[in-house]
Write a protein that holds these residues in place. Sequence first.
Motif, mmCIF file in Angstrom:
data_model
loop_
_atom_site.group_PDB
_atom_site.id
_atom_site.type_symbol
_atom_site.label_atom_id
_atom_site.label_comp_id
_atom_site.label_asym_id
_atom_site.label_seq_id
_atom_site.Cartn_x
_atom_site.Cartn_y
_atom_site.Cartn_z
ATOM 1 N N UNK A 153 60.829 71.403 10.786
ATOM 2 C CA UNK A 153 59.376 71.269 10.720
ATOM 3 C C UNK A 153 58.787 71.056 12.114
ATOM 4 N N UNK A 154 59.339 71.720 13.100
ATOM 5 C CA UNK A 154 58.936 71.483 14.483
ATOM 6 C C UNK A 154 57.446 71.721 14.696
ATOM 7 N N UNK A 155 56.919 72.809 14.191
ATOM 8 C CA UNK A 155 55.506 73.127 14.406
ATOM 9 C C UNK A 155 54.600 72.087 13.755
ATOM 10 N N UNK A 156 54.860 71.734 12.507
ATOM 11 C CA UNK A 156 53.970 70.769 11.842
ATOM 12 C C UNK A 156 54.141 69.365 12.416
ATOM 13 N N UNK A 157 55.334 69.021 12.853
ATOM 14 C CA UNK A 157 55.511 67.729 13.527
ATOM 15 C C UNK A 157 54.724 67.704 14.836
ATOM 16 N N UNK A 158 54.785 68.801 15.567
ATOM 17 C CA UNK A 158 54.018 68.884 16.812
ATOM 18 C C UNK A 158 52.524 68.801 16.533
ATOM 19 N N UNK A 159 52.060 69.485 15.498
ATOM 20 C CA UNK A 159 50.638 69.408 15.129
ATOM 21 C C UNK A 159 50.259 67.953 14.818
ATOM 22 N N UNK A 160 51.067 67.314 14.003
ATOM 23 C CA UNK A 160 50.818 65.920 13.627
ATOM 24 C C UNK A 160 50.771 65.028 14.865
ATOM 25 N N UNK A 161 51.783 65.151 15.715
ATOM 26 C CA UNK A 161 51.914 64.242 16.845
ATOM 27 C C UNK A 161 50.926 64.538 17.975
ATOM 28 N N UNK A 181 50.184 66.355 9.187
ATOM 29 C CA UNK A 181 50.608 65.235 8.353
ATOM 30 C C UNK A 181 50.704 65.595 6.886
ATOM 31 N N UNK A 182 49.764 66.401 6.414
ATOM 32 C CA UNK A 182 49.781 66.821 5.011
ATOM 33 C C UNK A 182 51.014 67.663 4.713
ATOM 34 N N UNK A 183 51.314 68.597 5.599
ATOM 35 C CA UNK A 183 52.499 69.439 5.394
ATOM 36 C C UNK A 183 53.774 68.597 5.469
ATOM 37 N N UNK A 184 53.834 67.675 6.415
ATOM 38 C CA UNK A 184 55.010 66.803 6.508
ATOM 39 C C UNK A 184 55.185 65.950 5.254
ATOM 40 N N UNK A 185 54.092 65.418 4.751
ATOM 41 C CA UNK A 185 54.177 64.607 3.529
ATOM 42 C C UNK A 185 54.682 65.449 2.363
ATOM 43 N N UNK A 186 54.194 66.674 2.263
ATOM 44 C CA UNK A 186 54.633 67.568 1.180
ATOM 45 C C UNK A 186 56.113 67.903 1.311
ATOM 46 N N UNK A 187 56.546 68.243 2.517
ATOM 47 C CA UNK A 187 57.950 68.639 2.687
ATOM 48 C C UNK A 187 58.906 67.452 2.570
ATOM 49 N N UNK A 204 58.352 64.836 0.417
ATOM 50 C CA UNK A 204 57.967 64.096 -0.792
ATOM 51 C C UNK A 204 59.171 63.487 -1.509
ATOM 52 N N UNK A 205 60.302 64.168 -1.532
ATOM 53 C CA UNK A 205 61.488 63.608 -2.195
ATOM 54 C C UNK A 205 62.006 62.394 -1.433
ATOM 55 N N UNK A 206 61.989 62.470 -0.110
ATOM 56 C CA UNK A 206 62.431 61.333 0.702
ATOM 57 C C UNK A 206 61.467 60.159 0.552
ATOM 58 N N UNK A 207 60.175 60.445 0.490
ATOM 59 C CA UNK A 207 59.178 59.394 0.290
ATOM 60 C C UNK A 207 59.431 58.681 -1.035
ATOM 61 N N UNK A 208 59.747 59.456 -2.068
ATOM 62 C CA UNK A 208 59.984 58.881 -3.392
ATOM 63 C C UNK A 208 61.341 58.190 -3.497
ATOM 64 N N UNK A 209 62.338 58.660 -2.759
ATOM 65 C CA UNK A 209 63.688 58.184 -2.984
ATOM 66 C C UNK A 209 64.255 57.210 -1.984
ATOM 67 N N UNK A 210 63.771 57.203 -0.757
ATOM 68 C CA UNK A 210 64.390 56.353 0.256
ATOM 69 C C UNK A 210 63.644 55.033 0.367
ATOM 70 N N UNK A 211 64.379 53.952 0.343
ATOM 71 C CA UNK A 211 63.807 52.605 0.395
ATOM 72 C C UNK A 211 62.928 52.436 1.639
ATOM 73 N N UNK A 212 61.722 51.939 1.425
ATOM 74 C CA UNK A 212 60.805 51.628 2.510
ATOM 75 C C UNK A 212 59.902 52.770 2.940
ATOM 76 N N UNK A 213 60.251 53.994 2.593
ATOM 77 C CA UNK A 213 59.479 55.142 3.062
ATOM 78 C C UNK A 213 58.124 55.219 2.359
ATOM 79 N N UNK A 214 58.081 54.950 1.076
ATOM 80 C CA UNK A 214 56.806 54.999 0.344
ATOM 81 C C UNK A 214 55.830 53.953 0.892
ATOM 82 N N UNK A 215 56.311 52.745 1.137
ATOM 83 C CA UNK A 215 55.441 51.686 1.672
ATOM 84 C C UNK A 215 54.927 52.053 3.059
ATOM 85 N N UNK A 216 55.812 52.599 3.889
ATOM 86 C CA UNK A 216 55.402 53.027 5.232
ATOM 87 C C UNK A 216 54.374 54.138 5.134
#
Length: 189
Positions: free
Chosen positions: A5-13, A69-75, A77-89
Amino acid sequence: MSQRNTLVRAMHDVGLAAWFGGSLAGAVAVNGAAADLPDPTMRLTVANAGWARWAPVNAVAVGVHLLGGTVLLWTNRDRVAGQRGVAAQTVAKLMLTGAALAATGYSGALGRKLRAAEGVAVKGGTTPAKSTPAEVAHIQQQLDTCQWLIPALTCGVSVLTALAGEQQRSDRQLAEVITRPGRWLRAAG
């Protein structure tokens, strides 16, 4: 196989960096330089001109950040739902981003009001003089708060972005899969 996700990360950052940096530079340099003018009736004009030049660039920066950020959140989404602490962050980051957007929008509205007051004597772009009319002084005081609040909020978003990067390290994800495999399997399924 993980997706790059290099392009969308760069856009976000890069969008966030411009939003943060432009806001901070405006508070320090644009408003500071306007305060250095010898004619107090020209200070608002100069500060307003500087901010008016920055506003379209800032709008693009904010938009690029939000799109990335929207594209990163979408891509992720499984990590956000499954990894401890990621949803809160993620929720904290969304809340800070929303607050920064609100402060940026409000700051722009206040700036438009100040354009109508050009020619009024002030100490600086966000600092009233003793002779500044009360309504203009009140707007300047609100802008003074916003000019520091926006960089603080966007700095917070940047810190949470760094945390997200740490959470995404392979050793952190592997530890989650080993210690909580059921949660990861549910998120992936």
